[in-house]
Design a protein around this motif. Sequence first.
Motif, PDB file in Angstrom:
ATOM      1  N   TRP A 192       0.823  -1.399   0.173  1.00 56.73           N
ATOM      2  CA  TRP A 192      -0.421  -0.206   0.289  1.00 56.73           C
ATOM      3  C   TRP A 192       0.983   1.271   0.210  1.00 56.73           C
ATOM      4  O   TRP A 192       1.048   2.254  -0.682  1.00 56.73           O
ATOM      5  N   THR A 193       1.665   1.348   0.590  1.00 57.86           N
ATOM      6  CA  THR A 193       2.599   2.545   0.677  1.00 57.86           C
ATOM      7  C   THR A 193       3.003   3.120  -0.747  1.00 57.86           C
ATOM      8  O   THR A 193       2.677   4.359  -0.414  1.00 57.86           O
ATOM      9  N   PRO A 194       3.835   2.152  -1.484  1.00 56.42           N
ATOM     10  CA  PRO A 194       3.893   3.159  -2.453  1.00 56.42           C
ATOM     11  C   PRO A 194       2.961   3.098  -3.592  1.00 56.42           C
ATOM     12  O   PRO A 194       2.326   3.780  -4.532  1.00 56.42           O
ATOM     13  N   ILE A 195       1.567   2.252  -3.273  1.00 57.32           N
ATOM     14  CA  ILE A 195       0.285   2.623  -4.382  1.00 57.32           C
ATOM     15  C   ILE A 195       0.031   4.232  -3.981  1.00 57.32           C
ATOM     16  O   ILE A 195      -0.418   5.210  -4.379  1.00 57.32           O
ATOM     17  N   SER A 196      -0.069   4.426  -2.005  1.00 56.21           N
ATOM     18  CA  SER A 196      -0.543   5.224  -1.365  1.00 56.21           C
ATOM     19  C   SER A 196      -0.137   7.260  -2.065  1.00 56.21           C
ATOM     20  O   SER A 196      -0.402   8.055  -1.928  1.00 56.21           O
ATOM     21  N   LYS A 197       1.510   6.745  -2.401  1.00 53.88           N
ATOM     22  CA  LYS A 197       1.955   7.171  -1.843  1.00 53.88           C
ATOM     23  C   LYS A 197       2.304   8.483  -3.435  1.00 53.88           C
ATOM     24  O   LYS A 197       2.242   9.614  -3.865  1.00 53.88           O
ATOM     25  N   ASP A 198       2.025   7.927  -5.070  1.00 54.60           N
ATOM     26  CA  ASP A 198       1.045   7.977  -5.628  1.00 54.60           C
ATOM     27  C   ASP A 198      -0.137   8.232  -6.100  1.00 54.60           C
ATOM     28  O   ASP A 198      -0.995   7.460  -6.110  1.00 54.60           O
ATOM     29  N   PRO A 199      -0.878   9.545  -6.069  1.00 53.50           N
ATOM     30  CA  PRO A 199      -2.089  10.013  -6.336  1.00 53.50           C
ATOM     31  C   PRO A 199      -2.662   9.002  -7.386  1.00 53.50           C
ATOM     32  O   PRO A 199      -3.785   8.277  -7.847  1.00 53.50           O
ATOM     33  N   GLN A 200      -1.963   9.158  -8.736  1.00 54.24           N
ATOM     34  CA  GLN A 200      -2.536   8.513  -9.847  1.00 54.24           C
ATOM     35  C   GLN A 200      -2.951   6.856  -9.491  1.00 54.24           C
ATOM     36  O   GLN A 200      -4.095   6.292 -10.058  1.00 54.24           O
ATOM     37  N   ARG A 201      -1.590   6.094  -9.475  1.00 57.04           N
ATOM     38  CA  ARG A 201      -1.571   5.011  -9.028  1.00 57.04           C
ATOM     39  C   ARG A 201      -2.781   4.246  -8.105  1.00 57.04           C
ATOM     40  O   ARG A 201      -3.744   3.521  -8.269  1.00 57.04           O
ATOM     41  N   LEU A 202      -3.138   5.585  -6.629  1.00 51.40           N
ATOM     42  CA  LEU A 202      -4.197   4.858  -6.116  1.00 51.40           C
ATOM     43  C   LEU A 202      -5.543   5.415  -6.738  1.00 51.40           C
ATOM     44  O   LEU A 202      -6.691   4.404  -6.358  1.00 51.40           O
ATOM     45  N   GLN A 203      -6.135   5.962  -7.011  1.00 51.84           N
ATOM     46  CA  GLN A 203      -7.232   6.689  -8.231  1.00 51.84           C
ATOM     47  C   GLN A 203      -6.970   5.351  -8.972  1.00 51.84           C
ATOM     48  O   GLN A 203      -8.005   4.528  -9.009  1.00 51.84           O
ATOM     49  N   GLU A 204      -6.700   4.663  -9.521  1.00 56.77           N
ATOM     50  CA  GLU A 204      -6.269   3.323 -10.047  1.00 56.77           C
ATOM     51  C   GLU A 204      -6.621   1.815  -9.535  1.00 56.77           C
ATOM     52  O   GLU A 204      -7.618   1.475 -10.327  1.00 56.77           O
ATOM     53  N   TRP A 205      -6.477   2.225  -8.644  1.00 60.13           N
ATOM     54  CA  TRP A 205      -6.220   0.879  -7.729  1.00 60.13           C
ATOM     55  C   TRP A 205      -7.708   1.105  -6.914  1.00 60.13           C
ATOM     56  O   TRP A 205      -7.940   0.055  -7.036  1.00 60.13           O
ATOM     57  N   LEU A 206      -8.607   2.036  -7.032  1.00 59.33           N
ATOM     58  CA  LEU A 206      -9.574   2.751  -6.215  1.00 59.33           C
ATOM     59  C   LEU A 206     -10.767   1.344  -7.766  1.00 59.33           C
ATOM     60  O   LEU A 206     -11.222   1.090  -7.392  1.00 59.33           O
ATOM     61  N   ASP A 207     -10.559   2.383  -8.296  1.00 57.87           N
ATOM     62  CA  ASP A 207     -11.238   1.671 -10.072  1.00 57.87           C
ATOM     63  C   ASP A 207     -11.161   0.312  -9.877  1.00 57.87           C
ATOM     64  O   ASP A 207     -12.000  -0.191 -10.328  1.00 57.87           O
ATOM     65  N   ASP A 208      -9.702  -0.229 -10.407  1.00 62.13           N
ATOM     66  CA  ASP A 208      -9.795  -1.326 -10.517  1.00 62.13           C
ATOM     67  C   ASP A 208     -10.335  -2.549  -9.430  1.00 62.13           C
ATOM     68  O   ASP A 208     -11.176  -3.650  -9.720  1.00 62.13           O
ATOM     69  N   HIS A 209     -10.261  -2.192  -8.013  1.00 59.57           N
ATOM     70  CA  HIS A 209     -10.617  -3.176  -6.882  1.00 59.57           C
ATOM     71  C   HIS A 209     -11.886  -2.882  -5.881  1.00 59.57           C
ATOM     72  O   HIS A 209     -12.498  -3.770  -5.809  1.00 59.57           O
ATOM     73  N   VAL A 210     -11.864  -1.543  -6.408  1.00 62.66           N
ATOM     74  CA  VAL A 210     -13.894  -0.961  -5.699  1.00 62.66           C
ATOM     75  C   VAL A 210     -14.960  -0.226  -6.744  1.00 62.66           C
ATOM     76  O   VAL A 210     -15.583  -1.106  -6.657  1.00 62.66           O
ATOM     77  N   ARG A 211     -14.353   0.332  -7.442  1.00 59.64           N
ATOM     78  CA  ARG A 211     -15.158   1.234  -8.176  1.00 59.64           C
ATOM     79  C   ARG A 211     -15.993   0.857  -8.950  1.00 59.64           C
ATOM     80  O   ARG A 211     -16.986   0.499  -9.321  1.00 59.64           O
ATOM     81  N   ASN A 212     -14.982  -0.570  -9.829  1.00 60.39           N
ATOM     82  CA  ASN A 212     -15.373  -0.974 -11.218  1.00 60.39           C
ATOM     83  C   ASN A 212     -16.042  -2.581 -10.927  1.00 60.39           C
ATOM     84  O   ASN A 212     -15.720  -3.233 -11.046  1.00 60.39           O
ATOM     85  N   THR A 213     -15.806  -3.076  -9.564  1.00 62.89           N
ATOM     86  CA  THR A 213     -16.161  -4.292  -8.744  1.00 62.89           C
ATOM     87  C   THR A 213     -17.544  -4.323  -8.169  1.00 62.89           C
ATOM     88  O   THR A 213     -18.094  -3.091  -7.505  1.00 62.89           O
ATOM     89  N   ALA A 214     -18.642  -5.528  -8.775  1.00 59.77           N
ATOM     90  CA  ALA A 214     -19.820  -4.926  -8.404  1.00 59.77           C
ATOM     91  C   ALA A 214     -20.352  -5.449  -6.412  1.00 59.77           C
ATOM     92  O   ALA A 214     -20.789  -4.953  -6.128  1.00 59.77           O
ATOM     93  N   ASP A 215     -19.062  -6.043  -6.084  1.00 58.98           N
ATOM     94  CA  ASP A 215     -19.049  -6.311  -4.868  1.00 58.98           C
ATOM     95  C   ASP A 215     -17.667  -6.710  -4.139  1.00 58.98           C
ATOM     96  O   ASP A 215     -17.057  -6.826  -4.711  1.00 58.98           O
ATOM     97  N   HIS A 216     -18.014  -7.035  -2.664  1.00 60.45           N
ATOM     98  CA  HIS A 216     -16.663  -7.759  -2.277  1.00 60.45           C
ATOM     99  C   HIS A 216     -16.174  -8.883  -2.783  1.00 60.45           C
ATOM    100  O   HIS A 216     -14.628  -9.473  -2.945  1.00 60.45           O
ATOM    101  N   ALA A 217     -17.022 -10.113  -3.272  1.00 57.44           N
ATOM    102  CA  ALA A 217     -16.953 -11.216  -4.030  1.00 57.44           C
ATOM    103  C   ALA A 217     -16.307 -11.319  -5.587  1.00 57.44           C
ATOM    104  O   ALA A 217     -15.324 -11.451  -5.790  1.00 57.44           O
TER     105      ALA A 217
END
Length: 354
Positions: free
Chosen positions: A251-276
């Motif tokens: 998480w440290t290198p992800i959160s250090k980079d604002p663009q990479r952090l937003q990409e992570w949120l898109d891939d893992h949270v915003r564009n997923t339907a649920d926790h599964a």
Amino acid sequence: MNTDKVVDLAEAIAAHVHSGDTVALEGFSHLIPFAAGHEIIRQGITDLTFCRMTPDLICDMMLAAGCVSKLVCSFFASGSAGSLYEVRRRLEHHDPEPLEVEEYSHHAMVLRYHAGAARLPFMPIRSFAGSDIPSINPNIKLVADPYTGGTTYVVPPLNPDVTIIHAQRADTRGNAQIWGITGVQQEAVYAAERAIVVVEEIVAPEVIRADPNRTLIPAHAVDAVCVVPQGAHPSYVQGSYDRDCAFYREWTPISKDPQRLQEWLDDHVRNTADHAEYLDVLGRDRMAGLAVGSRPSGSVDYGRRLLGTELAAAEAGEHAAARTSDAAGPADRTEGTGGAAGTPATTTTDGGQA
């Protein structure tokens, strides 16, 4: 009356978490309700006052997603992995905008929840003597002690609109059981107007009743129960899966980079339907590597009231002898005398339950 409170996590968040709310997500070391935080992100809920002891990664994620406008927290860190860089950008550089923060010690947060749960006007605390925190938080006040004539610091109650916790199990009514580190979940639930409990599994009421001391959250304090296996990842759930320490380091290198952090949120949270689906993107093999072995706790005998012929036998001293026989090993008897919690009762000849 329908007492079943089990609903889908998305339904629970939509019903009980609203933009502008004060929201507590508690769980100390383990049982951190990450799946619930992710669902708040998916639903685009904003302007939250976020309350948490050790805000850690879930705070970084929700802040970067635009959900949080104010923090009420203690000990800003991501477990053992380092800084929360989204939090740091807001506090140190006002990037992309300033962040309002109300900072306390862990002990002060616990006392605030205690005061909130008891509906008290404040709670005294001695440990701020010599600390710099009161100088940056005007809500920590020094008042006269009416008993000694001295002074003491006090902190105000904390009453979230909604508290969300993760637990190992619950029944359908919402009686939730926790073991391992318990943190401040019970106080935070009682202090809130509404409460959502996310669990690994639903169990029968008999399982809950067999070990009542583990029921930290009783049904009357719960508004919704959501079954989300592995819903505390990357934190752990005692007895179910281990902490994903590698994730915390990543998480440290992800959160250090604002663009990479937003990409992570898109891939893992915003564009997923649920926790599964989040777990699918993350990789099921990764979760398999966090599996834990079995290590059952020892059993205790809660005892039960004797009825009918059992009571007569106890008066004659026979029941005590039978219990001693139980402890030594199984024996052939026509009437049961009880045993470990959860053992089915047998029926005596007079209709009483053994």
